[in-house]
Design a protein around this motif. Sequence first.
Motif, PDB file in Angstrom:
ATOM      1  N   THR A 116       0.837  -1.204   0.000  1.00  0.00           N
ATOM      2  CA  THR A 116       0.000   0.000   0.000  1.00  0.00           C
ATOM      3  C   THR A 116       0.870   1.252   0.000  1.00  0.00           C
ATOM      4  O   THR A 116       0.616   2.198  -0.767  1.00  0.00           O
ATOM      5  CB  THR A 116      -0.931  -0.013   1.215  1.00  0.00           C
ATOM      6  N   ARG A 117       1.895   1.253   0.821  1.00  0.00           N
ATOM      7  CA  ARG A 117       2.780   2.415   0.875  1.00  0.00           C
ATOM      8  C   ARG A 117       3.511   2.603  -0.460  1.00  0.00           C
ATOM      9  O   ARG A 117       3.657   3.727  -0.951  1.00  0.00           O
ATOM     10  CB  ARG A 117       3.790   2.234   2.000  1.00  0.00           C
ATOM     11  N   GLY A 118       3.958   1.486  -1.062  1.00  0.00           N
ATOM     12  CA  GLY A 118       4.679   1.582  -2.323  1.00  0.00           C
ATOM     13  C   GLY A 118       3.809   2.095  -3.456  1.00  0.00           C
ATOM     14  O   GLY A 118       4.243   2.940  -4.252  1.00  0.00           O
ATOM     15  N   VAL A 119       2.577   1.589  -3.564  1.00  0.00           N
ATOM     16  CA  VAL A 119       1.688   2.048  -4.631  1.00  0.00           C
ATOM     17  C   VAL A 119       1.264   3.492  -4.394  1.00  0.00           C
ATOM     18  O   VAL A 119       1.174   4.285  -5.346  1.00  0.00           O
ATOM     19  CB  VAL A 119       0.467   1.113  -4.751  1.00  0.00           C
ATOM     20  N   ASP A 120       1.015   3.862  -3.139  1.00  0.00           N
ATOM     21  CA  ASP A 120       0.654   5.250  -2.853  1.00  0.00           C
ATOM     22  C   ASP A 120       1.761   6.202  -3.309  1.00  0.00           C
ATOM     23  O   ASP A 120       1.484   7.291  -3.822  1.00  0.00           O
ATOM     24  CB  ASP A 120       0.404   5.426  -1.353  1.00  0.00           C
TER      25      ASP A 120
END
Length: 785
Positions: A306-310
């Motif tokens: 989630t952090r990477g895609v955000d």
Amino acid sequence: MARLPLSPRWRRRLKRLALLALTLGALAVGGFFTLAYTVPLPARLTVGDSVVVTWRDGTVAHVFLADDDRWRIAPADVDPAYVEALLRLEDKRFYSHPGVDGAAIARAVGLNLARGRRVSGASTLTMQLVRLLEPRPRTYRSKLIEAFRALQLELFLSKRQILHHYLRFVPYGRNVEGVEAAALTYFGHRADALTPAEIATLLAVPQGPRTRSPSARRAPVLRRARDDIAARLLAQGALHAVGQAADPAQVFAQVRGAPVPTSYRPFPRDLPHAARWLRAQANPRDRRLPTTLDRGLQRLAQARLTRGVDALSARGVQHGAVVIIDHTTGEVRALVGNPRFGAGPGQQIAAFATPRSSGSTLKPLIFARAIDRGRVLPGVAVPDVPQARAGWTPRNFDGRYAGVVRLDDALARSLNAPFVDLLADLGVPALLDDLHSLGVGPLAPADTYGLSAAVGGVALSPLALAGVYTALAGDGRFLGVRVRRDADRPAPRTLWGPGTAWLTRQVLRRRDRPDFPLRRAATGAPAAFHWKTGTSTGLRDAWAVGSGPRLTIAVWLGNLDNQPSPALVGAAAAGPLLFDLLEATATPADAAWVDARPSDLVTVAVCADTGWPVGPACPTHGEALAPAHAVAPVDPYHRWLTVDARTGEAVDPRCRGAQARARRSALVWPAAVRRTLTALGHPPAPLPAPAADCPPRLGGAPRVINPAPGEIVERIPGVPPRAQAVPLQADVDVPSGPLSWFVDDQPIGQAEADAPLFWPPTPGTHAVRVVDAAGRTGGATLVVR
């Protein structure tokens, strides 16, 4: 006192009454069995329960609503203390009565008449189950129907089955049914281990769900009912101690000190993608899906993805997936299907099971198979040159070519052209056979993919690709991939020897994390992980997949609607996320792990400047490791040339003449390599010029490389043919003079082997032929439209 004999008249009456009673009894029994076998059992018995997905430790990970929109979980391993307390409280003679308890009825009638009001009931657990399955008004007629239904259930179901169904349907307020669901939403855990306070609570609520179910307002009512039931059970010795509490007073104090639930906890919904995918794969009758997934790793992977895609969303990246597999067992530890479930288009799709272009991620398989089959060694020199194949031109990612490169460097740098050549040598079916052995399927016929299979032509899901890499981490053995704990363990398959896998891993360890490439040099950290990235054509998929000592992790980033993004480059986008996960999951034991060299590797002598096993013309030698069972062929590039000792020209040793001759070792690169090296400003050492009267016949016939096999040229209307001239080009092993070109047996002209000859195309199907100075011929077919 003497008994007076009955008169004959009374004897006849009594006989008639006995006969009538027997007749009525037989009719009643016959009627009961007729109805019991005619009237279907209550339909709710067959309604589906909630599907429950569990973590590897057995705790609940995800619960779906049942078929009738209720939270109802089939009981499994319910705490025996609860069952004992339930029977003591509700139906002491459960295992002895036939569904209706005559003694309980008599006792209830006596008490109710004595008190002048209803103070006791006589419903058995079976009759209560009937009311749960078929609710009716509380009337005497309903009681008769319930009694019949209870007898019918006892006729067709065992006591264990009846108890099972009661534990399924017992009500706990709202749309919660069954003791398993109640324990989960009341206390946050399953019903397999309950405290005395929890047992008493679960017995109190079904007696009045509307007035006792969890809420802050109803808490005092529930507390009084719970404590009253606990006191009654303790008096009967049916509520057992927990912890250090030994006598009933201590247990009762423990119960009274425990809080009652004042709200319904949300049911676990921690696997929105994986749970739906598992349910779709499962047998519809399966209501409990035990998995190998680890709660901690799943949450870690979800948070990092989630952090990477955000971080990439502003650059047009919306979706992603992470798969983590324990390659020592083949068990999947995490399955993340997207950053957020339902938060935007495509987010509900389980991307971990969605096939995507694999980019360069299959190159290690081609590398390993070629080594294991004795075609190459890791350090052999191979061409890295532009090429055209059937109208397709494989290009390196940066558009540049080195001319010649070590094969292990080509893998470490993920060059495309050398691996297209290597797959052409191995054959596409060989790669597909390996993928099939690694659990990938179904696959299309080999000609569907062609040589593009080396650079992303095969679509794989992240789950499938992670499974492929477990074999590389597992010394060439594939243990299968299991997500369900109750699934059969497949038989292991061996694809390559341990030495082959080890050699491949060493190459993939060369690069450190892409966002800190000099970390090892700065810190001295060991190369703990082997990994590979991939980027699909058009920048639509970014891959990173790799392994540590225990875990293999695959990361995919992209857009499920196939929208490209300049951010979707494997090393830059997915690589850092892969390393974040590999490093976050590493243990102290992993840090001490050493990837020892397997015993099936041997040292072989190789030519120092090409890396191929030593041949007769190799001038300098070195050493390399190779699998003992398959050593590559000798160096194909160093050749003995026969030269005229006076002129230095290369001659055919079979020519007759009196001139003195000598043998010279020469490094003879293919013409395409020479062209590329010359264009880069690094021309190879010149070869002796061929003697005009006796050119050498080295190597094979010339090979037409343009036009490519099957190529079709489309002429542009209105443009002169000379402005659309087609370059005719051939490759030769050793130059032996100019090449002569023919189209449809008509001479077109001559050109050196390193140079093209241009031909203005005319419509039709044409036979293109090239002839070298020694008379050897190569050909191709060209279609012009």
